[in-house]
Scaffold this motif. Structure first.
Motif, short mmCIF file in Angstrom:
data_model
loop_
_atom_site.label_atom_id
_atom_site.label_comp_id
_atom_site.label_asym_id
_atom_site.label_seq_id
_atom_site.Cartn_x
_atom_site.Cartn_y
_atom_site.Cartn_z
N UNK A 1 -3.95 7.10 -10.68
CA UNK A 1 -5.28 6.61 -11.08
C UNK A 1 -5.41 5.15 -10.67
N UNK A 2 -5.94 4.92 -9.50
CA UNK A 2 -5.99 3.57 -8.96
C UNK A 2 -7.17 3.42 -8.02
N UNK A 3 -7.83 2.27 -8.08
CA UNK A 3 -8.89 1.93 -7.14
C UNK A 3 -8.40 0.76 -6.29
N UNK A 4 -8.27 0.99 -5.00
CA UNK A 4 -7.81 -0.04 -4.07
C UNK A 4 -8.96 -0.46 -3.18
N UNK A 5 -9.23 -1.76 -3.17
CA UNK A 5 -10.22 -2.36 -2.28
C UNK A 5 -9.45 -3.13 -1.22
N UNK A 6 -9.79 -2.96 0.04
CA UNK A 6 -9.01 -3.65 1.07
C UNK A 6 -9.82 -3.89 2.34
N UNK A 7 -9.43 -4.90 3.06
CA UNK A 7 -9.92 -5.14 4.41
C UNK A 7 -8.82 -4.90 5.44
N UNK A 8 -7.74 -4.28 4.99
CA UNK A 8 -6.52 -4.11 5.78
C UNK A 8 -6.45 -2.67 6.30
N UNK A 9 -6.67 -2.47 7.58
CA UNK A 9 -6.67 -1.12 8.14
C UNK A 9 -5.29 -0.48 8.09
N UNK A 10 -4.23 -1.28 8.10
CA UNK A 10 -2.88 -0.73 7.95
C UNK A 10 -2.71 -0.15 6.55
N UNK A 11 -3.28 -0.80 5.56
CA UNK A 11 -3.24 -0.28 4.19
C UNK A 11 -4.07 0.99 4.07
N UNK A 12 -5.20 1.03 4.75
CA UNK A 12 -6.04 2.23 4.73
C UNK A 12 -5.27 3.43 5.25
N UNK A 13 -4.53 3.23 6.32
CA UNK A 13 -3.75 4.34 6.90
C UNK A 13 -2.70 4.84 5.92
N UNK A 14 -2.13 3.92 5.12
CA UNK A 14 -1.10 4.32 4.16
C UNK A 14 -1.69 5.04 2.96
N UNK A 15 -2.97 4.77 2.63
CA UNK A 15 -3.56 5.29 1.41
C UNK A 15 -4.61 6.37 1.62
N UNK B 1 -5.68 7.90 -5.44
CA UNK B 1 -6.19 6.56 -5.12
C UNK B 1 -7.61 6.64 -4.59
N UNK B 2 -8.52 5.96 -5.27
CA UNK B 2 -9.88 5.78 -4.75
C UNK B 2 -9.84 4.56 -3.83
N UNK B 3 -10.31 4.71 -2.63
CA UNK B 3 -10.15 3.68 -1.61
C UNK B 3 -11.49 3.15 -1.15
N UNK C 1 0.83 -1.21 0.00
CA UNK C 1 0.00 0.00 0.00
C UNK C 1 0.86 1.25 0.00
N UNK C 2 1.94 1.25 0.76
CA UNK C 2 2.81 2.43 0.81
C UNK C 2 3.43 2.72 -0.55
N UNK C 3 3.70 1.67 -1.33
CA UNK C 3 4.27 1.86 -2.66
C UNK C 3 3.23 2.37 -3.66
N UNK C 4 1.96 2.19 -3.34
CA UNK C 4 0.90 2.61 -4.26
C UNK C 4 0.38 4.01 -3.96
N UNK C 5 0.84 4.60 -2.88
CA UNK C 5 0.28 5.88 -2.43
C UNK C 5 0.54 7.02 -3.42
#
Length: 264
Positions: free
Chosen positions: A117-131, A137-139, A109-113
């Motif tokens: 133009x990107x849509x990230x779907x996640x259940x990872x709250x650590x990834x949410x904090x990074x993005x 990034x549409x999250x 996630x940190x590398x994608x920040x």
């Protein structure tokens, strides 16, 4: 002696995943029936498995305590960073990607920040904090029950959300990954959620450091019954990689310390 120890470990990995017959173990390890029967007798005396008629099953209760989130954050940090960097190269602009729970997916996630133009779907709250503050990034956060030991969500609400989505690429973590059986997890909910993710993804990429390869020390499994990519560290030894290289459905990619990948 080392060869015997390695064979015993391989037998234990098999029976922890499912019951195994003597014939299956002979074929998998390429040794004689007499050798397997001797091994099973030794392991049964050590109370590491239970002999059955014609084979063996796991000793009830054999599994590792799940590592804490802090332990995971500190473990294999350099490998995870190299894997995350290599994984980012598989994410194209405009794609919809899913990041699974776990610290390696959080590193990705940190590398994608910085993507535009990107849509990230996640259940990872650590990834949410990074993005969360990434302008390009549409999250989408998958809801559900919070699993505090991994800071991820799961359960029926998460599964329902996934059923309404399609994903270009899913990046999955795991407690362990075994070529013959799939992904190993500590809970049935984790294993089932990964299966739901796999069903909705055009491409599946498993991110696993070298310590996860062949590791079958939890009780629940997500089978990988399709083509998929294993992205692991260049530090992984050939003995660990061989079972994956032998399977037609698996593409093995090695991430080096400076982000250089080799594919086989």
């Amino acid at each position: 002696m080392k060869k015997t120890i390695e064979r015993h470990q391989a037998i234990l990995e098999f029976v922890r995943a499912r019951d195994a017959s003597v014939e299956e173990l002979c074929a998998a390890l390429d040794v004689s029936e007499a050798t397997i029967r001797r091994d099973l007798t030794v392991l049964a005396k050590q109370r590491r498995l239970v002999r059955t008629y014609g084979g063996a099953t796991a000793q009830v209760g054999i599994h590792e305590p799940e590592a804490s989130l802090e332990e995971r954050k500190g473990a294999q940090r350099e490998q995870k960073e190299a894997i995350a960097q290599a994984a980012a190269a598989h994410v194209r602009e405009g794609a919809t990607v899913l990041l699974d729970g776990g610290t390696t997916c959080a590193a990705l996630a940190r590398h994608l920040a910085t993507r535009a133009d990107l849509h990230v779907v996640t259940n990872n709250l650590l990834a949410v904090m990074a993005l969360a503050n990434a302008p390009g990034v549409r999250l989408t956060l998958i809801g559900g029950e919070l699993r505090s030991s991994s800071m991820s969500t799961l359960g029926p609400i998460a599964e329902l959300t996934l059923g309404r989505l399609t994903i270009d690429a899913a990046f999955l973590g795991a407690d362990g990954v075994v070529a013959q059986f799939g992904l190993c997890e500590a809970s049935a909910q984790q294993a089932w959620l990964k299966e739901c993710i796999i069903a909705r993804a055009a491409e599946v990429i498993v991110l696993a450091d070298s310590t996860k390869l062949g590791r079958a020390r939890q009780q629940h499994w997500t089978p990988l019954l399709r083509d998929w990519r294993l992205l692991t560290s260049a530090l992984a030894d050939e003995a660990s990689l061989a079972p994956f290289r032998e399977r037609d459905e698996v593409t093995v990619e090695l991430a080096g310390a400076i982000g250089v990948s080799a594919i086989s």
